[in-house]
Design an enzyme around this catalytic site. Structure first.
Site: not given
Ligand code: NAD
Length: 234
Positions: A37, A142, A146, A177, A179
């Site tokens: 991370d 975004y 994606k 989700a 998060t």
């Molecule tokens: N939460 C949602 O609703 C949702 C929906 C669709 C897709 N996603 C995707 O799921 C994935 C995880 O997201 P999440 O919801 O768990 O978010 P989150 O913010 O809980 O976790 C994302 C993690 O990525 C890390 N991060 C960010 N930039 C970084 C970098 N340059 N290098 C290394 N680490 C980095 C952050 O520090 C964080 O710990 C993402 O790709 C997000 O786009 C999330």
């Protein structure tokens, strides 16, 4: 040294949300997980900025030296930044979004595949989003990042199918989700728009990831799978 007998998984974004749930799920399945991370303020999380090639080179070289193999790469790190409508999105926001959401998985796959190829086996999962396929008008960079990630996933899968058929590449498209990424926005509207009437849980995304990482999914490559409470069925 012939390498570790243990299966090794590298998960980005492992400090939080979906990446953390995937890392924990793989560990329960017996994988030795290298969780990476941007922020490594948690015990066992390796610092890696997914947008920097040198970081990837260092982490992959470290895994090669220590274990001699890499079985799974999950590109879960991602960002959704403020001011992401078409008229407000600054070039900086655009670039920062693409650097993490698209360049990150690109660099990860580029450097992980040669190590997977040593054994001729491996699984890559890119955590994309339903916004790759359906737009919401409030996430220009975004959604674009994606959408491109989904196409990159398919392109890599086809390249690997020809050259290294034991290495598979798929994408998971989570819906909204629960998060920290989503907590920054008012979630009531997301819940209302989701047919199941609730946010998805990170563990529900992780359980699909675990299936895709296993031998039961040996014929699955170049595909994308939604975990979205019915959102994209509408
Ligand atoms: N939460 C949602 O609703 C949702 C929906 C669709 C897709 N996603 C995707 O799921 C994935 C995880 O997201 P999440 O919801 O768990 O978010 P989150 O913010 O809980 O976790 C994302 C993690 O990525 C890390 N991060 C960010 N930039 C970084 C970098 N340059 N290098 C290394 N680490 C980095 C952050 O520090 C964080 O710990 C993402 O790709 C997000 O786009 C999330």
């Amino acid at each position: 040294m012939s390498g570790s007998r243990e299966r090794i998984a590298l998960v980005t974004g492992a400090r939080s949300g979906i990446g953390k749930a995937c890392a924990e799920g793989l560990a329960r399945e017996g994988f030795l997980v290298v969780g990476c991370d941007l922020r490594s303020d948690q015990v066992g999380v390796v610092p890696l900025d997914v947008g920097y090639e040198e970081d990837w080179q260092n982490v992959i070289a470290g895994i090669d030296r220590r274990y001699g193999r890499l079985d799974v790469l999950i590109n879960a790190a991602g960002v959704s930044l403020d001011g992401d409508t078409i008229e407000h999105c600054s070039p900086e926001t655009w670039s920062a979004t693409f650097e993490t959401n698209l360049t990150g998985p690109f660099l990860g796959m580029k450097h992980a595949i040669p190590l997977m190829r040593k054994r001729g086996e491996g699984v890559i999962l890119n955590i994309s989003s339903i916004l790759a396929n359906v737009a919401d008008g409030e996430a220009a960079a975004y959604s674009a990042s994606k959408g491109a990630l989904s196409q990159l996933t398919k392109s890599v899968a086809l390249d690997l199918a020809r050259k290294s058929p034991g290495i598979r590449c798929n994408a998971i498209l989570p819906g909204y989700a629960a998060t920290p990424l989503l907590e920054r926005w008012p979630t009531t509207a997301y819940v209302q728009r989701t047919p199941l009437g609730r946010l998805c849980r990170p563990e529900e995304v992780a359980s699909l990831a675990i299936y895709l990482c296993g031998d039961a999914a040996a014929a699955v490559t170049g595909s994308e799978f939604a975990v979205d409470g019915g959102y994209t069925a509408q």
